[in-house]
Motif scaffolding. Structure first.
Motif, PDB file in Angstrom:
ATOM      1  N   ARG A   1      -1.876  23.213  43.760  1.00 53.03           N
ATOM      2  CA  ARG A   1      -2.178  22.363  42.776  1.00 53.03           C
ATOM      3  C   ARG A   1      -1.128  22.345  41.690  1.00 53.03           C
ATOM      4  NH1 ARG A   1      -6.178  26.198  39.769  1.00 53.03           N
ATOM      5  NH2 ARG A   1      -5.090  27.379  39.400  1.00 53.03           N
TER       6      ARG A   1
ATOM      7  N   VAL B   1       0.577  19.547  43.185  1.00 51.26           N
ATOM      8  CA  VAL B   1       0.145  18.020  42.813  1.00 51.26           C
ATOM      9  C   VAL B   1       0.611  17.474  40.857  1.00 51.26           C
ATOM     10  CG1 VAL B   1      -1.895  16.990  42.515  1.00 51.26           C
ATOM     11  CG2 VAL B   1      -1.267  17.816  44.382  1.00 51.26           C
TER      12      VAL B   1
ATOM     13  N   TYR C   1       4.876  18.180  52.383  1.00 53.09           N
ATOM     14  CA  TYR C   1       4.682  17.369  50.833  1.00 53.09           C
ATOM     15  C   TYR C   1       6.495  16.364  50.881  1.00 53.09           C
ATOM     16  CZ  TYR C   1       0.375  19.711  49.774  1.00 53.09           C
ATOM     17  OH  TYR C   1      -1.019  19.740  49.373  1.00 53.09           O
TER      18      TYR C   1
ATOM     19  N   GLN D   1       3.717  16.116  40.756  1.00 52.92           N
ATOM     20  CA  GLN D   1       4.112  15.137  41.545  1.00 52.92           C
ATOM     21  C   GLN D   1       3.264  14.579  40.044  1.00 52.92           C
ATOM     22  OE1 GLN D   1       2.170  15.983  45.414  1.00 52.92           O
ATOM     23  NE2 GLN D   1       4.423  16.274  46.287  1.00 52.92           N
ATOM     24  N   GLN D   2       2.453  14.108  39.206  1.00 58.65           N
ATOM     25  CA  GLN D   2       1.136  13.883  39.139  1.00 58.65           C
ATOM     26  C   GLN D   2       2.445  13.144  37.457  1.00 58.65           C
ATOM     27  OE1 GLN D   2      -2.437  15.085  39.755  1.00 58.65           O
ATOM     28  NE2 GLN D   2      -3.143  14.002  40.975  1.00 58.65           N
TER      29      GLN D   2
END
Length: 168
Positions: free
Chosen positions: A52, A55, A84, A58-59
């Motif tokens: 989590r 991510v 990743y 990355q977002q």
């Protein structure tokens, strides 16, 4: 001043001193794309927490140049994270979260650093908003935001901590 000091001082003319200062200002005015590295220390957290956190990095609407995971001697090697894209992995013997962060920071040369605990995550515009403030006022060395706390029942609120900064 002694004789050697007087001779050395003669080399520092007013014009030479002004040129050196002007050179510093020229370097300070160079427009460069802001780079940012995310440093995520982890110690014995569930895989889902680390996923989590990664991510959420990355977002970001302003993409970090690097995401560095520092495993601080966990029982779990988090091997899955090595797959990743854009994630770097460092493993060290357990020496505490501060040392893990410093180890991650030592592995980057980004203009900005954002440390994120492995059981936290950031909203998609977090870096964009923080970097915008840092770039707009170069006298600022650090920025922070309010915190959204999440409860086990799924509800969340904006925390009253930290308070607004008072520069006085």
């Amino acid at each position: 001043l002694g004789a050697n000091g007087r001779e050395l001082a003669k080399q520092w003319t007013w014009a030479k001193s002004c040129e050196l200062v002007a050179g510093v200002y020229r370097l300070a005015m160079v427009e460069e794309k802001p780079t940012v590295s995310m440093i995520i220390p982890v110690y014995n957290k569930p895989d889902s927490d680390l996923i989590r956190a990664v991510v959420s990095c990355q977002q970001q609407t302003l993409k970090p140049d690097r995401i560095i995971i520092v495993n601080d001697g966990s029982n779990n090697e988090y091997n899955f994270i090595k797959g990743y894209k854009g994630v770097e992995y460092i493993s060290q013997s357990n020496s505490g979260v501060a040392n893990a962060r410093n180890n991650g920071i030592a592995h980057t040369s980004s203009k900005y650093i954002c440390c994120l605990d492995s059981d936290d995550w950031i909203e998609p515009t977090f870096l964009e908003k923080c970097i915008k403030e840092l770039e707009a006022n170069r006298s600022i060395g650090i920025v922070y935001t309010g915190l959204r706390t999440h409860n086990s029942d799924g509800s969340s609120i904006i925390s009253q901590w930290p308070n607004a900064f008072n520069p006085d």
